[in-house]
Design a protein around this motif. Structure first.
Motif, short mmCIF file in Angstrom:
data_model
loop_
_atom_site.label_atom_id
_atom_site.label_comp_id
_atom_site.label_asym_id
_atom_site.label_seq_id
_atom_site.Cartn_x
_atom_site.Cartn_y
_atom_site.Cartn_z
N ASN A 1 -6.82 -3.91 -3.79
CA ASN A 1 -6.31 -2.56 -3.61
C ASN A 1 -6.75 -1.69 -4.78
OD1 ASN A 1 -4.88 -0.35 -2.82
ND2 ASN A 1 -2.85 -1.17 -3.36
N ASP B 1 -6.14 2.22 -10.97
CA ASP B 1 -5.28 1.05 -11.08
C ASP B 1 -5.66 0.15 -9.92
OD1 ASP B 1 -3.20 -0.76 -10.54
OD2 ASP B 1 -1.94 0.82 -9.65
N THR B 2 -6.18 -1.01 -10.20
CA THR B 2 -6.52 -1.87 -9.07
C THR B 2 -5.75 -3.18 -9.16
OG1 THR B 2 -8.29 -3.36 -9.78
CG2 THR B 2 -8.89 -1.04 -9.41
#
Ligand code: SER
Length: 880
Positions: free
Chosen positions: A201, A224-225
């Motif tokens: 994500n 932000d992963t």
């Protein structure tokens, strides 16, 4: 595709992002520094201040493999192939140094080049109108149009919580192939089945959601992963579920070898094996990060998971404590990089064993109550378990209500959730009325506003107890004011202050502030974020305005007493470590001017000898009069020096180390004496248990020790006068008086018995059941022997007779005696069985022979239902 172990995947991910200029940070604690969350739920949580712009990032690009716990779906853990409580999230983060183009193209590079996933199997989703992301996927990566899917807010927008950083996201999916498909025509990316699996994500975190739902922009465009390690491992290792990856198989294999089950042959057993494997990971990591079992907050989740694992273990046939047997296996899988599992192993083991033991003791009784309730309900054709029973199971037997729910579902029964809530509310009401905690009427937002406007308060009180400061804000229960004129309580915020704000267990300073020749009393000081808030009391109607300059003076005598207690707390911590073992770890503390309270992990009571030794070691350090050394270091330096860090504390990159050379070294932001001799003296007052594996010591220092000794001495003087003896004979005299009282009590008891025996009929109610005469009596607090005498007399009848006698004491504990004569026994009466069943309801134990049995329990309020149960059984067992 490369075959990789989970360990190798973790390492490769970090190496890849390091090659893109990211700094690798070790996983942060599972317990976040964020009151809006119980646990760290994603890699970005510990980094939230960088997103909000509250803190300047030390590194513009970061990579982590973060320990996470999510608890929204615990009942499903074990049931499905992918639900977990504990998991690891691989993530890369930046605050403005790259955005969508790099985040997407580098993610693609990692997946297709670094770990060599087949690019043909990869798909992307984007937020419906995110053209920027679309263009990167389409043009920069070259993904064909039909492999890019647009979804709405539910799927492609990530929120940390109700408030906080959020933004549209792009997810990467992996096609696991036909054989995992649900077969429906519509099956594709976004389908619930197992074929298309979301693996990564990528969140474009640009907004800060507010309570009112508005979305102001964050200071930067951020990335932000998050990619679940367990899931990625299942893809790379080409196994059907996360539980078949090398992160779990050793745990599951152990369950199989111990219980003889074969994984994959019976869904019920598989589920139990998965529950244990998942929950032992969560439990061990939570304990390693300082969470302790409790009845609320993170500690409750820990307790709930541990108990759920125990119950599933029982289903597989584990009998005694078994959870700790998994620790060496877990350490083998995860001890590198998670050293805390090794360092904290003694604590983890201790607490698991204690909790497990405690639960084992009540599990059987609780299960009996639960099962008897199920039988009763089914016999009555009902299907709802009452709130009271759920509450008793929770309160008396320690069954988390979620566990009761799960057990009820297995029996196709429902819970009266409202009834349970009512019982809980009543209990909370009782707890609330006994707690006198006072809170500011103001919400945290007001303080956030002040901090945003004026920045943090500078604390100048380590060296000084006097200083001047400018008034930045004035507040009372109605909010902020430019001026305060009326006498009363209010709050005052300065640009700088020598007043220490309550923190790390140390109470806040008190003292006075002077303005224009007037004095304001300061009765407490607390932190709110980075500002320091003084609670002030104005005694005259004078006017104070923001912008005014005040002279501050801390009550230095009180502060000296606090300093003594704080340094003594460090000395005690070390002394306990030396005496009891290195598993001793601070679990909380309170340092005031009057006493110090130190909570720590230890499995058994501290003996009198150990207390004496601890007092001796601390007092020896005081007599050495060592000068303390207090310096700042980076976190790594402090760790290398061997400074103790406390788990409930959150530390920044630069830490303050309080060193008593040659003896103790701890990270600490509090106030301390200059030399150990300043403490004067140290005496432990009390040692007690405050819950599973946690002990508490209360102690005094300095003048407070002398005050206590003086009190003891005058107490001794008045006792010798009262008992007409001298110091040497005091103990003997007291002993003989106690014996005298005992004899008198027995005489009174006998007299009471005589009186009861001659009048016992008055207490008995008569009933006939199936030709048996049933005499039931309730008595005030009398001993079981006395009940037996009454029973003996009452059953000596010619006809079949059962006597049921109960006595309730002032704490509502109940004693139960049942006696039957021979005729009643021959008609099928079994007093032992009657007592046993009744005692389950009374929350205790009991049994005996057919003609005489006794028992009791703590829940005297259930006596009516216990008596009804007895009558029911008699009716059934003697009916024609
Ligand atoms: N915060 C996002 C998530 O948890 C990406 O790290 O999915």
């Amino acid at each position: 595709m490369k075959k990789l172990t989970a360990f190798e995947i973790r390492e490769l991910f970090i190496k890849f992002w390091e090659s893109k200029g990211a700094k690798h940070l070790q996983s942060f604690s599972l317990v976040p520094d964020d009151p809006s969350l119980l646990f760290t739920i994603a890699g970005m949580v510990p980094l939230k201040p960088y997103y909000l712009g509250i803190k300047e990032p030390e590194y513009p690009r970061v990579v982590t493999c973060q320990k996470c716990v999510r608890t929204n779906d615990i009942e499903n853990v074990g049931r499905t192939a992918r639900h977990h409580t504990f998991f690891e999230m691989l993530g890369n983060f930046t605050w403005g140094s790259y955005f969508k183009h790099e985040a997407i193209t580098w993610a693609w590079e990692f997946l297709t080049k670094y770990i060599e996933l087949d690019p043909n199997r990869l798909y992307a989703t984007i937020y419906k109108d995110d053209e920027e992301a679309y263009n990167v996927w389409r043009n920069d990566v070259g993904l064909p149009d039909e492999k890019i899917f647009r979804f709405g807010q539910d799927d492609n927008y990530w929120f940390m919580g109700e408030t906080g950083p959020c933004g549209p996201c792009s997810e990467i999916y992996y096609d696991r192939g036909e054989k995992y498909s649900c077969g429906k025509k519509t099956c594709g990316v976004g389908c619930d089945c197992d074929r298309y699996m979301e693996i990564w994500n990528l969140v474009f975190t640009q907004f800060d959601r507010q309570k009112d739902g508005s979305l102001p922009l964050l200071p930067h465009k951020n990335i932000d992963t998050g990619m679940g390690l367990e899931r990625l491992a299942s893809v790379i290792q080409e196994v059907d579920t996360n539980y078949e990856t090398d992160l779990f198989t050793p745990l599951i294999d152990y369950t199989c070898s111990k219980t003889g089950i074969k994984y994959g042959t019976d869904p019920k057993n598989d589920m139990a094996a998965r529950v244990i494997a998942d929950h032992i990971r969560a439990v061990a990591f939570m304990l390693a990060d300082g969470v302790l079992p409790s009845n609320d907050g993170p500690g409750y989740v820990l307790r709930r998971l541990l108990r759920r694992a125990v119950r599933f273990g029982k289903l597989l046939g584990f009998e005694k404590n078994f959870l700790c047997e998994y620790l060496p296996i877990l350490i083998k899988i995860m001890g590198d990089p998670y050293r805390e599992l090794i360092d904290q192993r003694p604590v983890i083991e201790n607490i698991i064993n204690i909790e497990e033991e405690k639960f084992n003791n009540t599990l059987r009784q609780g299960t009996e109550l639960f099962e008897s309730e199920c039988r009763k309900l089914k016999a009555q054709g009902k299907n709802i378990i009452s709130g009271e029973i759920i509450f008793t199971l929770y309160d008396t037997y320690g069954f988390p209500p979620e566990l009761t729910r799960e057990m009820a579902e297995e029996q196709n029964l429902k819970l009266d959730e409202d009834g349970f809530k009512k019982s809980m509310e009543l209990q909370r009401e009782r707890a609330r009325s006994s707690s006198k905690q006072k809170k500011s009427a103001l919400t945290g937002d007001v303080y956030n506003d002040i901090e945003n406007e004026s920045g943090k308060t500078e604390f100048t009180g380590y060296e000084n107890y006097k200083d001047t400061g400018k008034i930045l804000a004035l507040l009372n229960s109605e909010g902020r004011h430019e001026k305060i004129t009326a006498a009363g309580e209010f709050e005052i915020v300065l640009d700088r202050t020598p007043f220490y704000a309550e923190r790390g267990g140390e109470v806040g300073d008190t003292g006075i502030m002077r303005i224009n020749g007037h004095e304001i009393k300061i009765i407490n000081t607390v932190p709110h974020g980075n500002i320091i808030v003084h609670t002030a009391k104005l005694e005259n109607n004078i006017t104070i305005s923001t912008g005014g300059i005040v002279e501050c003076e801390v009550d230095n005598e009180r502060r000296k007493a606090i300093r003594r207690n704080h340094t003594a707390t460090h000395l005690l911590h070390e002394a306990l470590g030396q005496i009891l073992g290195r598993h001793v770890r601070q679990a909380g503390s309170l340092v005031t001017d009057e006493f110090l309270r130190f909570d720590f992990t230890h499995h058994s009571p501290v003996t009198d000898d150990e207390i004496i030794q601890a007092e001796k070691i601390v007092n020896e350090q005081i007599l050495l009069n060592t000068e303390l050394k207090i310096n700042s270091y980076t976190r790594d330096e402090a760790q290398n020096l061997g400074a103790k860090a406390l788990f409930e504390e959150k530390y920044g990159e630069i830490v303050r180390v309080v060193d008593v050379p040659g003896f103790s070294m701890e990270l600490c932001g509090g106030l301390h004496v200059t030399r150990t001799g300043d403490i004067g003296s140290f005496k432990i007052l009390r040692e007690e248990s405050i819950g599973s594996g946690t002990r508490r010591i209360l102690a005094l220092t300095g003048m407070n020790v002398i005050n206590m000794l003086q009190k003891l001495s005058s107490l001794k003087n008045s006792l010798t006068a009262l008992l007409a003896t001298d110091e040497e004979n005091l103990q003997e005299r007291a002993k003989s008086l106690v014996n005298e009282i005992k004899t008198m009590r027995t005489e009174i008891q006998n007299a009471k018995l005589k009186e009861l025996l001659s009048n016992s009929e008055k207490f008995l109610q008569h009933e006939d059941i199936n030709g048996i005469s049933i005499e039931t009596g309730r008595f005030p607090d009398v001993k079981p022997e006395m009940l037996r005498d009454i029973g003996d007399k009452a059953r000596s009848k010619a006809e079949a007779c059962v006597v049921i006698l109960a006595s309730l004491n002032s704490e509502n504990a109940c004693q139960l005696v049942i006696m039957a004569n021979e005729k009643a026994v021959s008609k099928g009466i079994d007093s032992g069985l009657l007592v046993k069943e009744a005692c389950v309801i009374l929350g205790g134990k009991g049994g005996g022979r057919k003609n005489t049995a006794q028992g009791g329990g703590r829940n005297g309020e259930n006596l009516d239902s216990a008596l009804n149960k007895i009558h029911d059984i008699i009716r059934k067992s003697t009916g024609a």
